[in-house]
Design a protein around this motif. Sequence first.
Motif, PDB file in Angstrom:
ATOM      1  N   ASP A  15       0.835  -1.203   0.000  1.00 27.02           N
ATOM      2  CA  ASP A  15       0.000   0.000   0.000  1.00 27.02           C
ATOM      3  C   ASP A  15       0.870   1.254   0.000  1.00 27.02           C
ATOM      4  OD1 ASP A  15      -2.352  -1.457  -0.063  1.00 27.02           O
ATOM      5  OD2 ASP A  15      -2.755  -1.224   2.089  1.00 27.02           O
ATOM      6  N   TYR A  49      -3.885   5.658   6.206  1.00 32.53           N
ATOM      7  CA  TYR A  49      -5.139   5.135   5.660  1.00 32.53           C
ATOM      8  C   TYR A  49      -6.295   6.041   6.049  1.00 32.53           C
ATOM      9  CZ  TYR A  49      -2.926   0.553   4.904  1.00 32.53           C
ATOM     10  OH  TYR A  49      -2.127  -0.478   4.487  1.00 32.53           O
ATOM     11  N   GLU A  53      -8.450   2.832   2.509  1.00 32.81           N
ATOM     12  CA  GLU A  53      -7.757   3.448   1.385  1.00 32.81           C
ATOM     13  C   GLU A  53      -6.400   4.003   1.811  1.00 32.81           C
ATOM     14  OE1 GLU A  53      -8.221   7.134  -1.800  1.00 32.81           O
ATOM     15  OE2 GLU A  53      -9.688   6.913  -0.190  1.00 32.81           O
TER      16      GLU A  53
END
Length: 143
Positions: A15, A49, A53
């Motif tokens: 991520d 985050y 997301e």
Amino acid sequence: MVEVHVADSEVKREDAFAVRHTVFVEEQDVDEELEYDTHDETATHFVAYDGDEPIGAARLREYEDDIGKVERVAVRTSRRNAGIGRALMERLEKQAEAIGFDTLTLHSQTQAADFYRTLGYERRGAEFEEAGIPHVEMRKSLE
């Protein structure tokens, strides 16, 4: 609500890398070979985050004895100026203190230097180019 995590799993690291790719490679046209380097293997990575997301990333690595280097601080364009960068830096600085660093150094893009100044970083030396982008060195004592 935004949460900043140490990227201590493969998913979180991926991520963080995805945010970096979007910001640096796609948006700022940094060569992918420059963006990812051997320091990625040993650095402490952070990811911000909003829910699930990933919206921000940063990394911290040892630079010299008692000095950590802040690198690859990135926030997705749509989330800038919303405190994400500040939250990343606050979490990173707490981790740096826990590791035992006395000082942090970073190479700020010139356009971001005011942001780091508000966090207590001081400019050192002249402007230079890195990855085709103007930068300045900045430092902050954690003591």
